[in-house]
Scaffold this motif. Sequence first.
Motif, PDB file in Angstrom:
ATOM      1  N   THR A  18       0.833  -1.202   0.000  1.00  0.00           N
ATOM      2  CA  THR A  18       0.000   0.000   0.000  1.00  0.00           C
ATOM      3  C   THR A  18       0.867   1.251   0.000  1.00  0.00           C
ATOM      4  OG1 THR A  18      -1.846  -1.081   1.136  1.00  0.00           O
ATOM      5  CG2 THR A  18      -1.706   1.315   1.330  1.00  0.00           C
ATOM      6  N   ALA A  19       1.901   1.245   0.827  1.00  0.00           N
ATOM      7  CA  ALA A  19       2.800   2.397   0.901  1.00  0.00           C
ATOM      8  C   ALA A  19       3.471   2.649  -0.437  1.00  0.00           C
ATOM      9  CB  ALA A  19       3.845   2.173   1.989  1.00  0.00           C
ATOM     10  N   ALA A  20       3.889   1.577  -1.089  1.00  0.00           N
ATOM     11  CA  ALA A  20       4.572   1.715  -2.379  1.00  0.00           C
ATOM     12  C   ALA A  20       3.665   2.337  -3.433  1.00  0.00           C
ATOM     13  CB  ALA A  20       5.075   0.357  -2.851  1.00  0.00           C
ATOM     14  N   GLY A  21       2.370   2.108  -3.318  1.00  0.00           N
ATOM     15  CA  GLY A  21       1.429   2.629  -4.295  1.00  0.00           C
ATOM     16  C   GLY A  21       0.702   3.877  -3.848  1.00  0.00           C
ATOM     17  N   SER A  22       1.220   4.548  -2.824  1.00  0.00           N
ATOM     18  CA  SER A  22       0.503   5.692  -2.258  1.00  0.00           C
ATOM     19  C   SER A  22       0.989   7.033  -2.781  1.00  0.00           C
ATOM     20  CB  SER A  22       0.637   5.678  -0.727  1.00  0.00           C
ATOM     21  OG  SER A  22       1.974   5.977  -0.329  1.00  0.00           O
ATOM     22  N   ASP A  23       1.897   7.034  -3.758  1.00  0.00           N
ATOM     23  CA  ASP A  23       2.464   8.273  -4.299  1.00  0.00           C
ATOM     24  C   ASP A  23       3.106   9.122  -3.216  1.00  0.00           C
ATOM     25  OD1 ASP A  23       1.634   7.682  -6.924  1.00  0.00           O
ATOM     26  OD2 ASP A  23      -0.372   8.456  -6.503  1.00  0.00           O
ATOM     27  N   GLY A  24       3.726   8.449  -2.265  1.00  0.00           N
ATOM     28  CA  GLY A  24       4.474   9.146  -1.230  1.00  0.00           C
ATOM     29  C   GLY A  24       3.682   9.511   0.000  1.00  0.00           C
ATOM     30  N   LEU A  25       2.369   9.337  -0.012  1.00  0.00           N
ATOM     31  CA  LEU A  25       1.574   9.704   1.166  1.00  0.00           C
ATOM     32  C   LEU A  25       1.960   8.864   2.374  1.00  0.00           C
ATOM     33  CD1 LEU A  25      -0.664  11.278   2.556  1.00  0.00           C
ATOM     34  CD2 LEU A  25      -2.309   9.617   1.650  1.00  0.00           C
ATOM     35  N   VAL A  26       1.978   7.538   2.203  1.00  0.00           N
ATOM     36  CA  VAL A  26       2.416   6.663   3.293  1.00  0.00           C
ATOM     37  C   VAL A  26       3.932   6.554   3.203  1.00  0.00           C
ATOM     38  CG1 VAL A  26       2.251   4.384   4.351  1.00  0.00           C
ATOM     39  CG2 VAL A  26       0.230   5.414   3.277  1.00  0.00           C
ATOM     40  N   ALA A  27       4.604   7.356   4.009  1.00  0.00           N
ATOM     41  CA  ALA A  27       6.065   7.437   3.935  1.00  0.00           C
ATOM     42  C   ALA A  27       6.751   6.335   4.716  1.00  0.00           C
ATOM     43  CB  ALA A  27       6.533   8.796   4.447  1.00  0.00           C
ATOM     44  N   GLY A  28       6.054   5.748   5.677  1.00  0.00           N
ATOM     45  CA  GLY A  28       6.647   4.691   6.488  1.00  0.00           C
ATOM     46  C   GLY A  28       5.595   3.741   7.009  1.00  0.00           C
ATOM     47  N   VAL A  29       6.033   2.516   7.311  1.00  0.00           N
ATOM     48  CA  VAL A  29       5.157   1.479   7.861  1.00  0.00           C
ATOM     49  C   VAL A  29       5.781   0.941   9.141  1.00  0.00           C
ATOM     50  CG1 VAL A  29       4.235  -0.854   7.520  1.00  0.00           C
ATOM     51  CG2 VAL A  29       4.173   0.809   5.637  1.00  0.00           C
ATOM     52  N   VAL A  30       4.988   0.901  10.191  1.00  0.00           N
ATOM     53  CA  VAL A  30       5.375   0.193  11.411  1.00  0.00           C
ATOM     54  C   VAL A  30       4.624  -1.123  11.385  1.00  0.00           C
ATOM     55  CG1 VAL A  30       5.308   0.180  13.932  1.00  0.00           C
ATOM     56  CG2 VAL A  30       5.822   2.308  12.714  1.00  0.00           C
ATOM     57  N   GLY A  31       5.337  -2.189  11.089  1.00  0.00           N
ATOM     58  CA  GLY A  31       4.712  -3.489  10.903  1.00  0.00           C
ATOM     59  C   GLY A  31       4.833  -4.382  12.121  1.00  0.00           C
ATOM     60  N   TRP A  32       4.566  -5.661  11.901  1.00  0.00           N
ATOM     61  CA  TRP A  32       4.624  -6.640  12.982  1.00  0.00           C
ATOM     62  C   TRP A  32       5.479  -7.816  12.558  1.00  0.00           C
ATOM     63  CZ3 TRP A  32       3.562 -11.828  13.606  1.00  0.00           C
ATOM     64  CH2 TRP A  32       3.514 -12.308  14.928  1.00  0.00           C
ATOM     65  N   VAL A  33       6.318  -8.261  13.470  1.00  0.00           N
ATOM     66  CA  VAL A  33       6.972  -9.562  13.386  1.00  0.00           C
ATOM     67  C   VAL A  33       6.928 -10.170  14.770  1.00  0.00           C
ATOM     68  CG1 VAL A  33       8.530  -9.032  11.457  1.00  0.00           C
ATOM     69  CG2 VAL A  33       9.254  -8.567  13.801  1.00  0.00           C
ATOM     70  N   ASP A  34       7.054 -11.466  14.838  1.00  0.00           N
ATOM     71  CA  ASP A  34       7.076 -12.159  16.125  1.00  0.00           C
ATOM     72  C   ASP A  34       8.433 -11.916  16.782  1.00  0.00           C
ATOM     73  OD1 ASP A  34       6.969 -13.799  18.302  1.00  0.00           O
ATOM     74  OD2 ASP A  34       6.538 -15.647  17.186  1.00  0.00           O
ATOM     75  N   LEU A  35       8.461 -11.014  17.754  1.00  0.00           N
ATOM     76  CA  LEU A  35       9.723 -10.682  18.407  1.00  0.00           C
ATOM     77  C   LEU A  35      10.316 -11.853  19.175  1.00  0.00           C
ATOM     78  CD1 LEU A  35       8.907  -7.108  19.769  1.00  0.00           C
ATOM     79  CD2 LEU A  35      10.432  -7.699  17.867  1.00  0.00           C
ATOM     80  N   THR A  36       9.506 -12.860  19.473  1.00  0.00           N
ATOM     81  CA  THR A  36      10.012 -14.019  20.216  1.00  0.00           C
ATOM     82  C   THR A  36      10.574 -15.103  19.302  1.00  0.00           C
ATOM     83  OG1 THR A  36       7.901 -15.236  20.246  1.00  0.00           O
ATOM     84  CG2 THR A  36       8.257 -13.588  21.971  1.00  0.00           C
ATOM     85  N   ALA A  37      10.427 -14.944  17.993  1.00  0.00           N
ATOM     86  CA  ALA A  37      10.885 -15.966  17.047  1.00  0.00           C
ATOM     87  C   ALA A  37      12.413 -15.975  16.957  1.00  0.00           C
ATOM     88  CB  ALA A  37      10.296 -15.716  15.668  1.00  0.00           C
ATOM     89  N   PRO A  38      13.025 -17.151  16.935  1.00  0.00           N
ATOM     90  CA  PRO A  38      14.486 -17.207  16.819  1.00  0.00           C
ATOM     91  C   PRO A  38      15.011 -16.579  15.533  1.00  0.00           C
ATOM     92  CG  PRO A  38      13.591 -19.334  17.512  1.00  0.00           C
ATOM     93  CD  PRO A  38      12.432 -18.496  17.095  1.00  0.00           C
ATOM     94  N   ASP A  39      14.198 -16.570  14.480  1.00  0.00           N
ATOM     95  CA  ASP A  39      14.645 -16.059  13.179  1.00  0.00           C
ATOM     96  C   ASP A  39      14.091 -14.671  12.874  1.00  0.00           C
ATOM     97  OD1 ASP A  39      12.006 -16.827  12.913  1.00  0.00           O
ATOM     98  OD2 ASP A  39      12.263 -17.633  10.882  1.00  0.00           O
TER      99      ASP A  39
END
Length: 280
Positions: free
Chosen positions: A66-87
Motif C-alpha cells: 500500500t505504501a509503495a502505491g501511495s504516491d508518497g503519502l504513506v512514507a513509512g510502515v510500522v509493521g509486525w513480526v514475532d519478536l520471540t521468534a528465533p529467526d
Amino acid sequence: MIDAHHHLWDTTRREYGWMAGDALAPIRRPYRLDDLRRETAAAGVTATVLVQTVGDEGETAEFLETAAGSDGLVAGVVGWVDLTAPDVAERLAKLRELPGGDRLAGVRHQVQDEPDPDWLSRPDVRRGLRAVEEAGLACDLLVLVPQLPAARAAVRETPGLRFVLDHAAKPPVASGRTDPWDAEIAALAASPNVACKLSGLVTEASWTDWETPHFTPYADRVLQSFGPGRVMFGSDWPVCELAASYGQVVGLARELVSGLSEAERARVFAGSAREWYGLS
C-alpha cells in the motif's frame, strides 16, 4: 505535516479481534487508502506512518505494498513480526525484500494485550529487540501504565534502539487523574532513546463531551518530560472516529502545542517523526 500514527483495515478480508463489541461497531468497516487521502488532504497532512493492527506478517506485507502505491503519502510502515521468534532477523530481512519494503520504518507488538506486565523483560523478547536495533528500525511501544516499568527497563538496556511510545501510554483522561502515569512517563523520558506520540488521547476521554482542557495536563507532562524534540503528532485514525473526526484531532493537537515556538511545533508535526522513523 506528518501524521505519525494511523491505521488502515478491511473488515471484509480479515478478522480484527480487538474490534469486537458494540462500542467499536461504528468503526467496524473498511478504511482504505482513498479514505486516508480524503482525510489527510482536508487536514493539510502531507505524509503518514501506517501502523499495524494485528499480529500478522501478512498485514505488514500488504501495508508495504500500500505504501509503495501511495504516491508518497504513506512514507513509512510500522509493521509486525514475532519478536520471540528465533529467526526474527531473517523475517525482517524478508519483509524488506517485498514490494515497498524500503518503507519499513519500525515494528510494533501489541504489548498492552499481554497478560504478563513484564513481557518486555523476557529473554526471547529482548533478543528480538536487539534484532530490530541491528536492522536499523524503530520499535513502537504500545503499553499501559502497569507495563511502563518493563518498558523503561527495555529502553534503558537497549540504548541503541529507537523506541516510540504510542498514545503516551494511554493516560486516564476520563478520570482526570495523573498519578501514577505522570511519574512513570517522566521516568521513561529520562532515557534519550525514546520518543512519545501525542496521539490516541481522544478515545481515553469521554467520547461524547470532551473538551481541550481535559487533555492539557497530559500533553503538558509529555512535552515537559520528552521535550518537543522527542514528541510527534499522530491522529490514531480511524480509531479516533469513536470520539472525534480526523480534522478535530488535528485541531486539538494544534491547541495543545500552541504555547510552543514555531520551531518546536515543526518538530512535533514533522521533524520528530522524520528523524525517529528515518523517513525520506
